[in-house]
Structures are given as structure tokens and as C-alpha cells.
Design an enzyme around this catalytic site. Structure first.
Site, PDB file in Angstrom:
ATOM      1  N   LYS A 199       0.850  -1.205   0.000  1.00  0.00           N
ATOM      2  CA  LYS A 199       0.000   0.000   0.000  1.00  0.00           C
ATOM      3  C   LYS A 199       0.880   1.249   0.000  1.00  0.00           C
ATOM      4  O   LYS A 199       0.608   2.215  -0.702  1.00  0.00           O
ATOM      5  CB  LYS A 199      -0.931   0.009   1.220  1.00  0.00           C
ATOM      6  N   LYS A 257      -9.082  -4.232  -8.907  1.00  0.00           N
ATOM      7  CA  LYS A 257      -9.540  -2.843  -9.082  1.00  0.00           C
ATOM      8  C   LYS A 257      -8.354  -1.887  -9.158  1.00  0.00           C
ATOM      9  O   LYS A 257      -8.442  -0.845  -9.789  1.00  0.00           O
ATOM     10  CB  LYS A 257     -10.540  -2.429  -8.002  1.00  0.00           C
ATOM     11  N   LYS A 261      -3.642  -9.965 -13.652  1.00  0.00           N
ATOM     12  CA  LYS A 261      -4.605 -10.342 -12.616  1.00  0.00           C
ATOM     13  C   LYS A 261      -5.734  -9.298 -12.566  1.00  0.00           C
ATOM     14  O   LYS A 261      -5.457  -8.099 -12.569  1.00  0.00           O
ATOM     15  CB  LYS A 261      -3.890 -10.380 -11.259  1.00  0.00           C
TER      16      LYS A 261
HETATM   17  P1  ADP Z   1      -8.785  -6.224  -5.653  1.00  0.00           P
HETATM   18  O1  ADP Z   1      -7.502  -6.891  -6.125  1.00  0.00           O
HETATM   19  O2  ADP Z   1      -9.687  -5.913  -6.782  1.00  0.00           O
HETATM   20  O3  ADP Z   1      -8.509  -5.036  -4.753  1.00  0.00           O
HETATM   21  P2  ADP Z   1      -9.390  -7.560  -3.201  1.00  0.00           P
HETATM   22  O4  ADP Z   1      -7.950  -7.562  -2.829  1.00  0.00           O
HETATM   23  O5  ADP Z   1     -10.330  -6.664  -2.448  1.00  0.00           O
HETATM   24  O6  ADP Z   1      -9.534  -7.292  -4.774  1.00  0.00           O
HETATM   25  O7  ADP Z   1      -9.897  -9.069  -3.139  1.00  0.00           O
HETATM   26  C1  ADP Z   1     -10.884  -9.586  -2.267  1.00  0.00           C
HETATM   27  C2  ADP Z   1     -10.876 -11.104  -2.416  1.00  0.00           C
HETATM   28  O8  ADP Z   1     -11.077 -11.520  -3.798  1.00  0.00           O
HETATM   29  C3  ADP Z   1      -9.536 -11.729  -1.978  1.00  0.00           C
HETATM   30  O9  ADP Z   1      -9.815 -12.897  -1.232  1.00  0.00           O
HETATM   31  C4  ADP Z   1      -8.841 -12.061  -3.277  1.00  0.00           C
HETATM   32  O10 ADP Z   1      -7.995 -13.165  -3.170  1.00  0.00           O
HETATM   33  C5  ADP Z   1     -10.001 -12.348  -4.249  1.00  0.00           C
HETATM   34  N1  ADP Z   1      -9.590 -11.919  -5.603  1.00  0.00           N
HETATM   35  C6  ADP Z   1      -9.524 -10.640  -6.062  1.00  0.00           C
HETATM   36  N2  ADP Z   1      -9.095 -10.596  -7.350  1.00  0.00           N
HETATM   37  C7  ADP Z   1      -8.869 -11.884  -7.726  1.00  0.00           C
HETATM   38  C8  ADP Z   1      -8.401 -12.500  -8.948  1.00  0.00           C
HETATM   39  N3  ADP Z   1      -8.116 -11.779 -10.015  1.00  0.00           N
HETATM   40  N4  ADP Z   1      -8.273 -13.846  -8.974  1.00  0.00           N
HETATM   41  C9  ADP Z   1      -8.587 -14.575  -7.877  1.00  0.00           C
HETATM   42  N5  ADP Z   1      -9.027 -14.061  -6.699  1.00  0.00           N
HETATM   43  C10 ADP Z   1      -9.179 -12.731  -6.609  1.00  0.00           C
END
Ligand code: ADP
Ligand code: TRP
Length: 319
Positions: free
Chosen positions: A110, A192, A189
């Protein structure tokens, strides 16, 4: 077995969240006592607009309920409706070595992405440990990115129990290997932070535009193509039946099958799964009173589970 997970309301949920996190919670729904909470305290480490946080919290609740979370089987609540987690977080904080938090990747990431180094961001894993330990959870389904936070939780649990007696249950992370990293519209990947997501419930036209815009190589329609590793094919696997997936692979390898055809098939497969969820979400969104009742009832149940643990904790620490 008690299963607990949380998700931050820090943006609209997308396909990666659904297949990477939400679905394993739904699959486990039949297997134990389930808790799912919306980590709005955690989201405050990055979201500073009150109206945005309130709206995002409601959206996450609606998304989960629309996609299949059954409040009769899973206790769903807002983290802030169980204020005892903040209290437990303080007791844990007093046992948390600075070095343990300094080593956490998510904090370092972060900072690398330009977020201000606040105390909240630094102490994030302690609050997460409190969320889990307060409910005496056995199993915590999370994505790979949360593995280290679960290790911190386990360390703090052991430390607390060594100091004050055997009060908190040692939880295990549940990180299914079967969950692949879901690619976004640019092939990285889906996240957001990379602005490459397809949201679960964005308007139809916008979903279509994003699916049609998924980045591919420049092979012509006539050329045979290798499906493995291709983002459209990888995404199709999530939505389609094994027979449909095999048929798409064969078409790609045979040639005369373009990326446009595959994108159309992907869009249809998305709608087949999500149109019923979209209809349910529309209904739920009209009735905010019922949504509020579900969340309040969830919080009531969650606090009742937390109460006996907190009584023992307070007494052990000397309050
Ligand atoms: P972002 O990467 O969009 O900020 P988060 O970190 O808030 O998403 O992810 C919340 C949950 O969704 C976590 O448990 C994460 O492992 C899963 N997740 C998010 N993006 C993916 C992805 N591209 N593939 C698999 N799991 C994901
Ligand atoms: N840190 C988790 C994430 O970003 C969300 C979370 C907060 C959580 N508290 C939790 C997940 C407790 C599981 C258990 O995905």
C-alpha cells in the site's frame, strides 16, 4: 466447524472476487456454522468519503445476497455493528510486536502504491485477527494475498493464550489451490487497482463493451489458436460446462474461429449464470428495510456468539 470470512467494501465486486473469494464461501455454506462480514472498519484504511463507504457497504451486502448467500445458513453482518472487535483488537495490540507488523507485505505494498502510512493501515492485521478470534473461527477462507495476515492472527492467538490462558481458538486459513488467478480485460490479474475489472453487476451495455474489449493477440480468424493461457478461454472456463469448454478449445485449435466468436460465447455464459442474480439483486435493492433487518439480525447473532469469549477475555486481562 465454524467458518468465517470478511470482505472490504472498498470498490465494486468483480469476477475475480466472485470466483476467487465469494464462491468458496457459498460452496462451504452447507458445511458448518458460517459467518460473513463486511469489513467496513478495514475499508476506512483506504476509503475516506463517508457517503462512498456507506454505499459500498450496502452494495457488498446486496451482491452477496443476490449471488446466493442465504442468511438462514450464514450470519451476515457489518463489522462496525460488532464494536467488540475494536476492544479485542486493543488487547491484542498490547501483545503485538512492532516487527511482526513491519514485515507485512500488504502494508508495504500500500505504501509503495502511494497510500499514506497511517496507524490504521499499520495496525490492519491486528484488527483482522480480532475479527477472526472473537468468533472462535476454525476455518477462514481467503485469497492467497491474505495468507500472511492469517499467520499474524495465529501468532497473536498463541501469544494471547500463552499470556492469559487457553481462551482463543487457533484458526486455519482455507486457501483453495483450485482457485486460479482470474485474468482481467488486459490479461494481468483482475484487480480494481489495475482498472481491468468486469464488475458483477455493471450495466449490460458496459459488460458487453468490456468483454468485447478483452485484449488478444492479432491472429486472424482463420488461423488455428492455442486456447490455454488465452484470457477469454480462461474466463470462459469459470462460467461454462466442461463440455462447452472442450468445444471452445477444439474450435480454437481447428481455426476459422475468431476471438469475437469466443467473446460472444463468454458473454452468453456470463448472462446464463448472472441474469437470475441480477434479477434478485434488483428486487433486494428496492427493499432497503429488509436489507437493514438482515444485517441487524446478523449483528445480533454475531454479538451473541462473541459475548462469552469477550467475558472471558476481559476477566483474564484484568478488567
Ligand atoms: P482487488 O484486487 O480488486 O482489490 P481484493 O484484494 O479486495 O480485490 O480481493 C478480495 C478477495 O477476492 C480476496 O480474497 C482475493 O484473493 C479475491 N480476488 C480478487 N481478485 C482476484 C483474482 N483476479 N483472482 C482470484 N481471486 C481474486
Ligand atoms: N483483509 C481481508 C481482505 O482484504 C478482509 C478481511 C478483514 C478479512 N477481516 C477479515 C478476511 C477476517 C477474513 C477474515 O480481503
Amino acid at each position: 466447524m465454524r467458518i468465517l470470512t470478511g470482505i472490504q467494501p472498498s470498490g465494486k465486486l468483480h469476477w475475480g472476487n466472485y470466483f476467487g473469494a465469494m464462491k468458496s464461501m457459498f460452496d462451504l455454506q452447507e458445511k458448518g456454522e458460517n459467518f460473513m462480514f463486511i469489513a467496513n472498519f478495514h475499508a476506512m484504511t483506504t476509503v475516506r468519503d463517508g457517503a462512498v463507504l456507506r454505499e459500498a457497504t450496502k452494495d457488498v451486502a446486496l451482491d452477496y445476497l443476490a449471488c446466493g448467500l442465504d442468511p438462514a445458513k450464514t450470519v451476515i453482518y457489518r463489522q462496525s455493528d460488532v464494536p467488540e472487535v475494536q476492544e479485542l483488537a486493543w488487547y491484542l495490540s498490547c501483545l503485538t510486536p512492532m516487527g511482526l507488523l513491519e514485515r507485512c507485505h500488504s502494508y508495504k505494498d500500500k505504501m509503495a502504491h502511494g497510500f499514506e502510512a497511517t496507524h490504521g493501515l499499520f495496525a490492519y492485521p491486528v484488527l483482522m485477527a480480532a475479527d477472526i478470534l472473537i468468533m472462535q473461527a476454525d476455518l477462514v477462507p481467503v485469497g492467497k494475498d491474505q495468507k500472511q495476515h492469517l499467520e499474524v492472527t495465529r501468532d497473536l492467538c498463541i501469544k494471547f493464550n500463552n499470556q492469559y490462558g487457553d481462551i482463543l481458538k487457533l484458526p486455519d486459513a482455507y486457501i483453495p489451490d483450485t482457485v486460479a488467478t482470474i485474468p482481467g480485460t488486459d490479461g494481468q490479474k483482475m484487480s480494481k487497482s489495475y482498472h481491468n475489472t468486469i464488475e458483477l453487476f455493471e450495466p449490460n451495455g458496459s459488460i458487453k463493451k468490456k468483454v468485447m474489449g478483452i485484449v488478444t493477440d492479432s491472429k486472424t480468424m482463420e488461423e488455428p489458436k492455442e486456447p490455454e493461457g488465452n484470457s477469454i478461454y480462461e474466463l470462459y472456463k469459470l462460467f461454462a460446462t466442461p463440455e462447452e469448454v472442450a468445444a471452445m478449445a477444439a474450435s480454437f485449435r481447428a481455426g476459422n474461429y475468431g476471438y469475437g466468436h469466443a467473446k460472444k460465447a463468454l458473454l452468453e455464459a456470463y448472462h446464463r449464470l448472472f441474469d437470475p442474480f441480477r434479477a434478485r439483486r434488483e428486487e433486494l435493492a428496492k427493499d432497503t428495510a429488509t436489507l437493514e433487518d438482515i444485517l441487524r439480525e446478523g449483528a445480533r447473532k454475531a454479538r451473541a456468539f462473541a459475548a462469552p469469549t469477550m467475558e472471558r477475555v476481559r476477566s483474564a486481562v484484568g478488567l
